[in-house]
Design an enzyme around this catalytic site. Structure first.
Site, short mmCIF file in Angstrom:
data_model
loop_
_atom_site.label_atom_id
_atom_site.label_comp_id
_atom_site.label_asym_id
_atom_site.label_seq_id
_atom_site.Cartn_x
_atom_site.Cartn_y
_atom_site.Cartn_z
CB SER A 139 -41.96 -3.19 -4.56
OG SER A 139 -41.05 -3.38 -5.61
CG HIS B 117 -46.19 -2.50 -2.84
ND1 HIS B 117 -46.06 -3.40 -1.82
CD2 HIS B 117 -45.57 -3.04 -3.92
CE1 HIS B 117 -45.38 -4.45 -2.25
NE2 HIS B 117 -45.06 -4.26 -3.52
CE LYS C 114 -47.43 -6.81 -4.16
NZ LYS C 114 -46.81 -8.11 -3.95
C1 LIG Z 1 -45.07 -3.36 -7.78
C2 LIG Z 1 -45.57 -4.74 -7.98
N1 LIG Z 1 -46.30 -5.02 -9.07
C3 LIG Z 1 -46.79 -6.26 -9.29
C4 LIG Z 1 -46.54 -7.29 -8.40
C5 LIG Z 1 -47.11 -8.65 -8.69
O1 LIG Z 1 -48.25 -8.83 -7.94
P1 LIG Z 1 -48.83 -10.29 -7.65
O2 LIG Z 1 -48.24 -10.76 -6.37
O3 LIG Z 1 -50.30 -10.07 -7.55
O4 LIG Z 1 -48.45 -11.14 -8.81
C6 LIG Z 1 -45.81 -7.05 -7.25
C7 LIG Z 1 -45.54 -8.16 -6.30
O5 LIG Z 1 -44.51 -8.31 -5.75
C8 LIG Z 1 -45.30 -5.74 -7.03
O6 LIG Z 1 -44.57 -5.48 -5.95
#
Ligand SMILES: Cc1ncc(COP(=O)(O)O)c(C=O)c1O
Length: 387
Positions: A175, A203, A234
């Protein structure tokens, strides 16, 4: 509390939250200023304010109400919750899926159920914080391997014989850097050592693979990854986490995952918007195509201007600037000129690796992108990031 706040402030780590006065759109109102170009949302496909999602949400409120009334296992599963899980499974080409309140809840809730005392988790050093927290909630031992380094993963797995179960965990798309996990190689090495694989495709869904089906499809690994997790927050433009797989997986998590068992389920509007988002992505192949066209255009222009965009292979595009204070200054200057981007600073990334993190979406027009590029050029030259 005040001492800790002082420490955060001194370390330039206290968040200044910018406030949107309208929907998440390529141009919107930010901190009261109109027409600001937003390049830091996760709204990859521009669905967050899509009329079809809004209409579906409104219809669901009329039919099912504002809230679900309970947790999923008591009285909080409505027909639309099940419809969403079927729709998602069909989009991903799997038998079934299970939806949680968020991606964070999915990682925090599921990982802790997969391993226990006597087991080992092997995690990429740059995995997302929700994975790290999920790992911390287990009694399993934990170790990391170097970022995307399959030889290092192999080295760790070669010494893992004494553990009962071994779980390898990786982000699909990282990310902060926008690079892609070598999932094909990870699956192979894990398989050679009898380890399970868990991929967080937050992502990658809606971005990678045929028509946005995600990293497993991207590498042609269908049926070979033990746990495929993703989020609706996202590319799908709504909110909600999930794991896709077979019915055994679903029954296991349904009985074990604490956020699922102990926390209220999605309100009907959220569920209906998620269903509409999946249908849109399935029907309109142009969405994912436009995302990639915009990404390629923007990245090539940034490089022409002399910016270092790191190792990004996806729409997550860092502009590497080095020092945290410089990244903060860069973002402030951009906002002053009507472009909203996010500085990513230590300890979110290593010292000296501060960056501006940009996400271009399918909804940005060429004019949006060109206007933003002109601002980056001005700010980059003013601050000596480019010459
Ligand atoms: C790689 C990754 N996993 C999990 C999440 C968490 O997702 P959510 O926004 O649905 O809680 C994010 C959010 O920033 C993320 O970037």
């Amino acid at each position: 509390m005040s001492a800790e706040l002082e420490r955060l402030k001194e370390a330039s780590l206290e968040w200044k939250v910018h406030v949107l006065g309208g929907p998440s759109e390529p141009r919107t109102i930010v901190d009261g200023r109109e027409g600001v170009i937003v390049l830091c949302s996760n709204n990859y496909l521009g669905l967050a304010n899509h009329p079809k999602l809004k209409e579906a949400a409104l219809d669901a409120v009329r039919e099912f109400g504002a809230g679900s009334g309970s947790v999923r296992v008591i009285a909080g599963t409505m027909t639309i919750h099940e419809e969403l899980e079927r729709e998602l499974a069909s989009f991903k080409g799997v038998e079934d899926s299970i939806v949680f309140q968020s991606g964070f809840a999915a990682n925090a809730g599921c990982i802790q159920q997969l391993v226990d005392e006597g087991d080992l988790i092997v995690s990429d050093e740059l995995n997302h914080g929700s994975i790290i927290d999920g790992c911390r909630l287990t009694r399993a031992e934990r170790t990391i391997y170097k970022h995307r380094d399959v030889d290092d993963l192999k080295r760790v797995l070669e010494t893992s014989g004494k553990y009962r179960r071994v779980l390898v965990i990786t982000d699909g798309v990282f990310s902060m850097d926008g690079d892609i996990a070598p999932l094909d190689k990870i699956v192979k090495v894990a398989g050679d050592h009898g380890a399970m694989v868990y991929v967080d495709d937050a992502h990658g869904d809606g971005v990678l693979g045929e028509n946005g089906r995600g990293i497993v499809n991207h590498f042609g690994l269908e049926g070979k990854v033990d746990f495929e997790m993703g989020t609706f927050s996202k590319a799908f433009g709504v909110v909600g986490g999930y794991i896709v797989g077979d019915q055994i997986m679903k029954r296991f998590f349904l009985n074990k995952v604490r956020p699922y068992l102990l926390s209220g389920s999605h309100p009907p509007a959220t569920v209906a918007a998620c269903i509409a988002a999946i249908r849109l992505v399935r029907e309109d192949r142009k969405l994912v195509e436009r995302l990639w066209e915009n990404t390629k255009y923007f990245k090539s222009k940034l490089k022409q201007l002399g910016f270092d965009t790191g190792n990004s292979e996806t729409p997550i595009t860092p502009i590497m600037v080095g020092e945290s204070s410089l990244a903060q200054r860069f973002a402030e200057e951009c906002l002053g000129m009507g472009v909203f981007v996010l500085p990513i600073v230590y300890p979110m990334v290593a010292k000296g690796k501060a960056r501006i993190r940009i996400i271009v979406t399918a909804a940005h027009s060429k004019e949006d992108l060109d206007d933003a590029l002109a601002v980056f050029q001005k700010v980059g030259m003013k601050l000596g990031v480019i010459h």
